[in-house]
Design an enzyme around this catalytic site. Structure first.
Site, PDB file in Angstrom:
ATOM      1  CG  PHE A 112       1.920  -2.433   2.205  1.00  0.00           C
ATOM      2  CD1 PHE A 112       0.858  -3.332   2.255  1.00  0.00           C
ATOM      3  CD2 PHE A 112       1.915  -1.378   3.111  1.00  0.00           C
ATOM      4  CE1 PHE A 112      -0.171  -3.183   3.163  1.00  0.00           C
ATOM      5  CE2 PHE A 112       0.899  -1.227   4.031  1.00  0.00           C
ATOM      6  CZ  PHE A 112      -0.149  -2.131   4.059  1.00  0.00           C
ATOM      7  CE  LYS A 113      -1.666   1.108   3.963  1.00  0.00           C
ATOM      8  NZ  LYS A 113      -2.063   2.138   4.901  1.00  0.00           N
ATOM      9  CG  ASP A 114       2.076   2.012  -4.545  1.00  0.00           C
ATOM     10  OD1 ASP A 114       1.137   2.804  -4.371  1.00  0.00           O
ATOM     11  OD2 ASP A 114       3.274   2.343  -4.483  1.00  0.00           O
ATOM     12  CB  THR A 145      -4.503   4.283   2.578  1.00  0.00           C
ATOM     13  OG1 THR A 145      -4.087   3.235   3.431  1.00  0.00           O
ATOM     14  CG2 THR A 145      -5.739   3.849   1.810  1.00  0.00           C
TER      15      THR A 145
END
Length: 486
Positions: A112-114, A145
């Site tokens: 999800f950090k993309d 991350t």
């Protein structure tokens, strides 16, 4: 829109200032001076937007058109999402018995950090090109991350990134996604310590104001406001996808279940709630349960040690974004926030004031899951849906199954009316493909995408940081040497 430090000791900055700062000079975190409020008509209009369009609308509330013209902002966000595999960027899977899973992992690194880092990388590049500047990015990672941050800036001539990963605490795939990036501006350090220990040298370098200024240090951890800002969109999109109808007044409630480590995503949810989004937030954690204890008992205190769990990216004892939540709930009381965080910094133990704890427990609900709970949730989801969950997503699914099972016990004759009375959405932070060991432990067969399989044969590069070594000094020397080579 201007930004202030949660501790009140730094001057007011604009979005560009907050973007390039990471921690505020007084040790606090930047937050908007005022949180925009949205009315029902705006929410109804936004409900028809795609995820991509929602990000644009939200970012335009926090970045002035004078700083980044709206057409340019739109282009930057389109460019950020151009490498995502799914046409909608994120996708909602509707599974059995009201289990809604919002897949936030269709980016380059399957995490999800993309989403937030791809946008943040574009914002950085825009300002750096405009001002012909260079920055040095410091990132501590507990799993995803680091690779997302690397992908967002790799190959850029006006940025060098230094990533510290906790050796043995990441999965093999997570580590390879960092160490296989062989670029002149990417520097990966494998530290023999846990996730909290690798944050210490980064904090020390930022605290050295002269050094931080000379080398233009900044962070891409979720201390950076830009990441929180983009993540607000997850909650709006989850709400619009799961709300039964927006034709009623008041608008219906949706429960959003958020796997929580450093607290960035749950902070974004609190801001969305403050903006007027009718959501009930649940912070779900693994055995490193400081946020759960804080919500339940007001006990913001470290355990004896970080526990290694299947949900490794959440193996965090010091969720730094809790400071943002406390500031928000205290009515932007920077004096109180500074006092509390300084007390915690000294003793690593803090009992929240009664009034603040009451507001926290009204804003957030919480749940913790053991490794056994995670495995059972992964197994059950596969058995009922043939759908593989990553261990972090399984923490959220564990909460869902707890609630549905309890409801069915209470309503033995018919539990389905309860199941669907308040829609629930579980945020899924990563693809199951990144967590082979967890899948095998759950008795499931990992299905690896070709891009992940290819990592196994690629060249790797990293620098070890041993116990007893002065990590701060080592990083300082590397940063100096890198700057001299430019």
């Amino acid at each position: 829109m201007e930004y202030v430090s949660t501790r009140g000791g730094a001057g007011v900055v604009d979005f560009e200032g907050a973007l390039f700062s990471g921690y505020a000079p007084d040790g606090g975190l930047f937050m908007p001076q005022h949180i925009p409020s949205l009315d029902g008509d705006t929410l109804r209009r936004w409900s028809r937007l795609s995820y991509r369009e929602l990000v644009k609308e939200l970012c335009s509330l926090f970045i002035t058109a004078e700083l980044v013209p709206r057409s340019t902002l739109n282009d930057l966000i389109d460019r950020a999402f151009s490498r995502f595999r799914h046409k909608d960027v994120v996708h909602l899977s509707r599974l059995k018995d009201g289990l809604n899973v919002l897949e936030l992992w269709h980016g380059v690194t399957y995490a999800f950090k993309d989403l937030s880092l791809s946008c943040t990388g574009q914002f950085l590049q825009y300002f750096l090109e405009k001002k012909q500047k260079h920055v040095t990015i410091l990132v501590g990672t507990s799993g995803d991350t680091g690779s997302s941050a690397i992908e967002s800036v790799r190959g850029q001539k006006n940025m060098d990134i230094f990533v510290l990963l906790p050796k043995g605490f990441c999965t093999q795939i997570q580590e390879l996604q960092m160490t296989t990036v062989i670029e002149d501006n990417v520097h990966v350090f494998a530290a023999h310590g846990n996730s909290d220990e690798i944050d210490e040298p980064i904090k020390e370098l930022f605290a050295d104001v002269d050094f931080a200024g000379k080398y233009n240090l900044m962070s891409l951890n979720s201390v950076n406001w830009s990441r929180i800002m983009v993540q607000i969109a997850h909650h709006f999109y989850a709400y619009f996808q799961c709300a039964p109808s927006l034709d009623t007044t008041p608008l219906p409630m949706v429960e959003i279940v958020v796997p929580t480590g450093g607290g960035g995503n749950i902070t974004a949810g609190c801001i969305a709630q403050k903006m007027g989004l009718p959501i009930r937030l649940v912070a779900v954690v693994n055995s490193n349960d400081i946020i759960h204890r804080t919500v339940q008992h007001g006990d913001f205190s470290l355990s004896e040690s970080v526990k290694a769990t299947l949900a490794s990216a959440m193996d965090i004892q010091e969720p730094y974004n809790m400071e943002r939540i406390l500031w928000l709930l205290s009515g932007s009381d920077s004096h109180l926030t500074k006092t509390l965080m300084e007390r915690f910094s000294l003793s690593k133990s803090l009992k929240l004031p009664e009034d603040l704890h009451r507001k926290l427990s009204e804003t957030l609900h919480s749940c913790s899951a053991s490794d056994e709970d995670i495995v059972r949730a992964m197994q059950r989801c596969w058995k009922e849906n043939c759908y593989p969950l990553c261990p972090h997503s399984a923490v959220a699914a564990h909460y869902h199954y707890l609630q549905t099972d309890r409801a069915c016990l209470r309503q033995k004759s018919s539990c389905f009316s309860f199941l669907f009375s308040t829609p629930r959405c579980c945020l899924a932070p990563a693809s199951a493909a990144k967590f082979q060991d967890a899948l095998l432990r759950a008795g499931l067969v990992p299905q690896l995408p070709p891009k992940i399989t290819a990592l196994m044969a690629m060249e790797t590069r990293s620098t070890p940081l041993e116990q007893g070594q002065d990590w701060t000094q080592t990083l300082r020397e590397w940063i100096k040497a890198t700057a001299q080579r430019r």
